[in-house]
Design an enzyme around this catalytic site. Sequence first.
Site, mmCIF file in Angstrom:
data_model
loop_
_atom_site.group_PDB
_atom_site.id
_atom_site.type_symbol
_atom_site.label_atom_id
_atom_site.label_comp_id
_atom_site.label_asym_id
_atom_site.label_seq_id
_atom_site.Cartn_x
_atom_site.Cartn_y
_atom_site.Cartn_z
ATOM 1 N N MET A 45 18.752 -4.429 1.983
ATOM 2 C CA MET A 45 19.406 -3.262 1.389
ATOM 3 C C MET A 45 20.688 -3.649 0.649
ATOM 4 S SD MET A 45 19.133 -0.101 0.775
ATOM 5 C CE MET A 45 17.832 0.398 1.900
ATOM 6 N N CYS A 46 21.409 -4.641 1.173
ATOM 7 C CA CYS A 46 22.658 -5.047 0.516
ATOM 8 C C CYS A 46 22.377 -5.643 -0.858
ATOM 9 C CB CYS A 46 23.417 -6.045 1.378
ATOM 10 S SG CYS A 46 22.480 -7.530 1.801
#
Length: 462
Positions: free
Chosen positions: A235-236
């Site tokens: 997700m980052c």
Amino acid sequence: MAEGDEPEKKIRRIEELTMNMVVNGGSGDQCDWDGRWDHVKKFLERPGPFTHPDFEPSTEALQFLLDTCKILVIGAGGLGCELLKDLALSGFRHIHVVDMDTIDVSNLNRQFLFRPKDVGRPKADVAADFVNSRVPGCCVVPHFTKIQDFDEAFYRQFHIIVCGLDSIIARRWMNGMLMSLLVYEDGILDPSSIIPLIDGGTEGFKGNARVILPGMTACIDCTLELYPPQINFPMCTIASMPRLPEHCVEYVRVLLWPKEKPFGDGVGLDGDDPEHIQWVFVKSQERAAEYSITGVTYRLTQGVVKRIIPAVASTNAVIAACCATEVFKIASSAYIPLNNYLLFNDVDGLYTCTFEAERKENCSACSQVPQDLQFPSCAKLQEVLDYLTESASLQMKSPAITATVEGKNKTLYLQTVASIEERTRPNLSKTLKELGLSDGQELAVADVTTPQTLLFKLHLSS
């Protein structure tokens, strides 16, 4: 005539000869010219070294294939086109095909029942028209819809179901439907309620075919660990450090779509809706431009959203032939069917093997007892949800959890309806004890992977 026109001339000549052999353009026996089914009769009207020990050669088996046997083909893509052709030329005349997709230009290199003029039309309709026009007497009935749109009565009419799908969720749903059709009398399975499922799958130069006898052999959910895990990006990376065009598409799919709600509240992203894909494509291009990333195309966008697996025409042909052979063996009882899993690989040379996948005693789909869930009483409902989605043996997508608390049926969490999700979201941070759940409590879980509501028995430790 140019040299390149020669194949087309031959095809037209074959079509003319075929039509000349059809009497009055009728169906059934009117289309059966002398010698038409000799290739099939060789398997059904004489014994051989590989025939089933109980098989008795006769003319009745062929008549069953021609006049009675009903086959359902799920999927009219790469595998589905091959399956329809193989089945029609093997003597199966009563075929239904279900597919919810439309034809894209990218399909034309391997889905040979389609032509450029067919782009945008439903795959099921075009495939059915093609086979019906090319194979006299064959009646393929198309259904341009989802498999979930049919009830039990629809599926009960078929003798055999064969899948050519690229979706594990759809496979699992079909598997669950056939399990729900099983009839048990005093705990003993009624064989007449079994509808065999033949499943084929391909990925590049690799493929597999399997025979599932619901209630008797390993089902789809018994062997979930065999399916490759979905590729997920951190997700980052998606949110702040995209490096690939796929990262841009995932950003729009995971973060931007639920935030902007382009088609209204509660409307999920549909990978088969061109308007949805076009919106994601445009936004993904904008995201890519911000980070100087190239390579975002409409086709890539659709591939990422739908998790499309690369396909090779030759692999599809081999696996479809294996599946059609198993359909023929089961329908005719002439040969012993595959027991029960075949692997094919022609990445380096040619390799194939078979093995027997064993049933799981506690399979969530085909076992007759609720599965056990072990949690401490201080565990939160979020932990139960994570287990249902992340467990290799369950792999649910959006489970809805309900339970009977103090004599009332209570929805603990439901994700698919926005208003109910918002109302039940606080329950995720509550402990199982705070929710009024006790040791031995039964939880009912519904999910898109199955038409059945699954029961779990909750075991709490202090």
